[in-house]
Motif scaffolding. Structure first.
Motif, short mmCIF file in Angstrom:
data_model
loop_
_atom_site.label_atom_id
_atom_site.label_comp_id
_atom_site.label_asym_id
_atom_site.label_seq_id
_atom_site.Cartn_x
_atom_site.Cartn_y
_atom_site.Cartn_z
N VAL A 100 0.86 -1.19 0.00
CA VAL A 100 0.00 0.00 0.00
C VAL A 100 0.89 1.23 0.00
CG1 VAL A 100 -1.76 1.32 1.24
CG2 VAL A 100 -1.85 -1.19 1.21
N SER A 101 1.89 1.23 0.88
CA SER A 101 2.89 2.30 0.91
C SER A 101 4.19 1.75 1.47
CB SER A 101 2.42 3.47 1.79
OG SER A 101 3.45 4.44 1.87
N ALA A 102 5.26 1.90 0.68
CA ALA A 102 6.57 1.43 1.12
C ALA A 102 7.25 2.44 2.03
CB ALA A 102 7.46 1.14 -0.09
N ASP A 103 6.64 3.61 2.16
CA ASP A 103 7.15 4.64 3.07
C ASP A 103 5.93 5.35 3.66
OD1 ASP A 103 8.73 6.36 4.47
OD2 ASP A 103 9.55 7.42 2.74
N ALA A 104 5.25 4.65 4.55
CA ALA A 104 3.98 5.12 5.10
C ALA A 104 4.20 6.22 6.13
CB ALA A 104 3.23 3.94 5.73
N LYS A 123 -5.91 8.89 8.58
CA LYS A 123 -6.71 9.22 7.40
C LYS A 123 -6.62 8.08 6.37
CE LYS A 123 -7.29 12.82 3.90
NZ LYS A 123 -6.73 14.08 3.33
N ILE A 124 -5.41 7.54 6.16
CA ILE A 124 -5.21 6.42 5.22
C ILE A 124 -5.97 5.20 5.70
CG2 ILE A 124 -3.51 4.79 4.33
CD1 ILE A 124 -1.51 7.08 4.21
N PHE A 125 -5.85 4.89 7.01
CA PHE A 125 -6.55 3.74 7.58
C PHE A 125 -8.07 3.84 7.34
CE2 PHE A 125 -3.27 2.40 11.08
CZ PHE A 125 -2.38 2.07 10.07
N LYS A 126 -8.62 5.03 7.53
CA LYS A 126 -10.05 5.22 7.38
C LYS A 126 -10.47 5.14 5.91
CE LYS A 126 -10.82 7.67 11.69
NZ LYS A 126 -11.24 8.92 12.36
N GLU A 127 -9.60 5.65 5.01
CA GLU A 127 -9.89 5.55 3.58
C GLU A 127 -9.91 4.10 3.12
OE1 GLU A 127 -6.90 7.95 1.81
OE2 GLU A 127 -7.96 9.85 2.14
#
Length: 450
Positions: free
Chosen positions: A429-433, A443-447
């Protein structure tokens, strides 16, 4: 009478004969409670010389160097010094109070005692930069101008300083001032919690007075070197067309600046940088170091495999603090948020309270929180105790070969903390979260409806 004239003539000749100039620096000293066997002198990052301590913890040596600022280093402590040919300096210090006790005597000592006093004055000012950078623009400028004026006053009121040193130090103070102003843009945004903050046009125009291509100052003043490198770093990161910035640097920059920028900007090549290709091409053009080009090409090619949606590299049978081992495949079916950290990493440890809060908020959701230590094997017990003492939650693992672990290499990790988010199918999902302290993470978790 003739004999007397000859004697006087001989005396006059010998009296007027110019004494040869000393083209080196004599440097000696006495160290109380030494923590290492040498005193080291650095020019920037380059070591000039190691000066070994004898049985009485003293040292004496000669240095053939250009006039300028250097760094005296002993153990984990260091201090700025100014050296020049012809100086004969003796330093004394006690490592138990390094900065408070360092003192110089002999020719050239006035300049160095000033530098030691300047450092202590900065320490005693006890400025809370988190509050300073949170100030509004006018207040911040007022604070920075007062700080600069205090430094200039101290410089002008110190007796015995050489004119050459005073000239350099005035430049140094000016560059230190502009470095603080330069940091205001990003630091104020962070400390005042203003994501879209931009300084006023008047503030930005203050930098028009700086020549960012002064090769002489770049070679002699670390404060200027930092200012220039940050200037180009910021210019590239804020540009919508960084290729134009690289074109300007490659056309007009001097060789050392280009090599230094290439080495610092290499870390900007990362999974979330949309300008990776431009950055890679710019660095390749800037550097003449073939080993650097080889390394940066490997990194660039590796980063291309870390795009969103690509299969995640895996960790296999990492030691689990609770017993046994854990592999990434064991967590398939859940989102996985990986924290790559180490017990010696201050920024990593500062994220722990935020990570605990995020874990608590999502403890019953479809996500696993994995903390992977890359401590060396000899610090295994340190890791065991820290996990226990800090009551760390989630899944606590230890990588199999610290920085050389395949998972670390596959994710092109060059600095920590580093956070990675993997989806239930094992894809990136993201290699550099975002870090746990960054509101963007929630915000990402909720999306993702985690």
């Amino acid at each position: 009478m003739k004999k007397l004239f000859i004697v006087c003539l001989v005396t006059l000749i010998f009296a007027c004969k110019e004494e040869p100039k000393m083209d080196y620096t004599l440097f000696s000293g006495q160290i109380e409670n030494p923590t290492a066997q040498v005193i080291s002198i650095y020019n920037g990052r380059d070591k000039v010389k190691d000066l070994p301590l004898n049985e009485s913890n003293s040292f004496s040596d000669t240095l053939r160097i250009e006039p300028g600022y250097y760094t005296l280093s002993h153990g984990r402590e260091s201090s700025s010094i100014f050296l020049a040919p012809g100086y004969d300096i003796k330093v004394t210090l006690n490592t138990k109070e390094f900065d408070e006790t360092i003192s110089y005597s002999g020719k050239g000592s006035e300049n160095n005692n000033y530098l030691a006093a300047k450092y202590m004055a900065n320490e005693n000012a006890n400025l809370d930069y988190t509050k300073v950078f949170a100030l509004e623009e006018d207040e911040f400028l007022s604070k920075m101008n007062a700080l600069k004026n205090d430094k200039l006053k101290m410089l002008n009121n110190t007796a015995g300083l050489s004119e050459a040193f005073k000239t350099q130090e005035k430049k140094n103070i000016e560059y230190e001032y502009f470095s603080d102003l330069q940091n205001y843009w990003s630091y104020h945004s962070y400390y005042a919690k203003k994501e879209e903050f931009t300084p006023s046009e008047d503030f930005i125009q203050k930098f028009n007075s700086i020549d960012f291509n002064n090769q002489e100052d770049y070679a002699s003043l670390d404060s200027y070197k930092r200012l220039v490198q940050n200037y180009y770093n910021n210019k590239i990161s804020k540009s919508d067309n960084p290729s134009e910035v690289f074109k300007d640097i490659n056309s007009n920059g001097f060789p050392q600046l280009k090599e230094d920028l290439a080495n610092s900007l290499r870390y900007n090549i990362g999974p979330n940088n949309e300008h990776n290709e431009t950055l890679y091409k710019g660095l390749m053009a800037m550097s003449s170091n073939e080993k650097f080009k080889e390394d940066i090409t490997k990194k660039y090619n590796k980063v291309k495999t870390l795009a969103k949606g690509m299969p995640s590299p895996e960790f296999v049978e990492y030691e689990n603090h609770k017993g046994g081992t854990t592999s990434l495949k064991d967590l398939k079916g859940k989102y996985v948020y990986v924290d790559v950290w180490a017990t010696w990493c201050g920024p990593c440890i500062r994220e722990i309270p935020s990570l605990k809060k995020v874990e608590e908020e999502f403890h019953d959701k479809n996500i696993a929180f994995v903390s992977t230590s890359i401590d060396k094997a000899k610090y295994h017990n340190t890791w065991v105790e820290m996990v226990k003492n800090k009551n760390l939650g989630g899944i606590q693992l230890m990588a199999d070969n610290d920085w050389n672990s395949q998972f670390v290499k596959d994710y092109a990790i060059e600095g920590i903390p580093r956070f990675i988010l993997i989806d239930p199918e094992g894809n990136i999902v993201s290699a550099d979260a975002p870090r746990p302290s960054d509101p963007k993470l929630i915000k990402i978790f909720k999306e993702l409806k985690i």
